[in-house]
Design an enzyme around this catalytic site. Structure first.
Site, mmCIF file in Angstrom:
data_model
loop_
_atom_site.group_PDB
_atom_site.id
_atom_site.type_symbol
_atom_site.label_atom_id
_atom_site.label_comp_id
_atom_site.label_asym_id
_atom_site.label_seq_id
_atom_site.Cartn_x
_atom_site.Cartn_y
_atom_site.Cartn_z
ATOM 1 N N HIS A 140 0.830 -1.210 0.000
ATOM 2 C CA HIS A 140 0.000 0.000 0.000
ATOM 3 C C HIS A 140 0.864 1.260 0.000
ATOM 4 O O HIS A 140 0.402 2.337 0.331
ATOM 5 C CB HIS A 140 -0.942 0.005 1.209
ATOM 6 C CG HIS A 140 -1.660 -1.293 1.414
ATOM 7 N ND1 HIS A 140 -1.167 -2.294 2.220
ATOM 8 C CD2 HIS A 140 -2.808 -1.757 0.880
ATOM 9 C CE1 HIS A 140 -1.988 -3.325 2.173
ATOM 10 N NE2 HIS A 140 -2.988 -3.041 1.374
HETATM 11 FE FE1 FES Z 1 0.233 -1.977 3.755
HETATM 12 FE FE2 FES Z 1 2.859 -2.364 4.022
HETATM 13 S S1 FES Z 1 1.838 -0.637 3.262
HETATM 14 S S2 FES Z 1 1.258 -3.735 4.445
#
Ligand code: FES
Length: 193
Positions: free
Chosen positions: A158
């Site tokens: 993410h």
């Molecule tokens: Fe979501 Fe690493 S940014 S698990």
């Protein structure tokens, strides 16, 4: 004189009688059965208790020793600690300088590089390789992997970005990469856990 027809004769030793001896024999049988159940309970409990004690394998797994002598400045390795990835990174003087130049008060999870390393071994950054957002393994420890715009680690799940002290700088992760308990047992060997 003839015996009354409404009464029965009591014959000593008859198994169907309720003599004192007969009652005692039945009591003994009941007590013996209960005792056997009690022994059975102990016998089945013992293996359960011994299964609950940690085995030698589990105890050995609770710490990990790593020889860091082959990790050159600018390199990192991925090891395994309690079945999770751990990153061991040998920071360059430039990476140390970048980490120390950051105003800690601007950080989401304020910590200095010094607080995240051991005295006399400030170039060794040892962290769990587990993103604090949802637990992905960030990139940046492997040869040629993307390190992200702050030169540390990048979690592609993410988009969390960590700096050269593995502190969270961007993206959804709430915390810095966790620094596990560890100690240098010599100049080149680290014991994690
Ligand atoms: Fe979501 Fe690493 S940014 S698990």
């Amino acid at each position: 004189m003839s015996q009354d027809a409404g009464t029965e004769a009591v014959v000593p030793g008859d198994a169907n009688t309720t003599t004192g001896e007969g009652v005692r024999r039945r009591d003994f049988i009941n007590i013996a059965a209960v005792s056997a159940a009690g022994v059975g309970g102990v016998v089945t409990l013992l293996p359960l208790i011994s299964q609950m004690a940690p085995s030698a394998d589990v105890l050995a797994e609770s710490s990990t020793e790593i020889d860091v002598s082959a990790i050159q400045p600018g390199q990192a390795i991925k090891a395994v600690f309690r079945k999770q990835p751990v990153f061991v990174r040998n920071l360059t003087p430039k990476e140390i300088g970048e980490a120390e130049a950051v105003d800690v008060s601007t950080l989401r999870d304020p910590q200095t590089l010094k607080e995240r390393t051991k005295e006399g071994h400030e170039n060794w950054l040892i962290t769990m390789g587990v993103c604090t957002h949802l637990g992905c393994v960030p990139l940046g420890a492997g040869e040629g992997e993307v390190k992200g715009e702050f030169g540390g680690y990048f979690c592609p799940c993410h988009g969390s970005v960590y700096d050269t002290a593995a502190r969270i700088r961007k993206g959804p992760a709430p915390k810095n990469l966790q620094v596990p308990e560890y100690a240098f047992t010599s100049d080149t060997v680290v014991k994690i856990g």
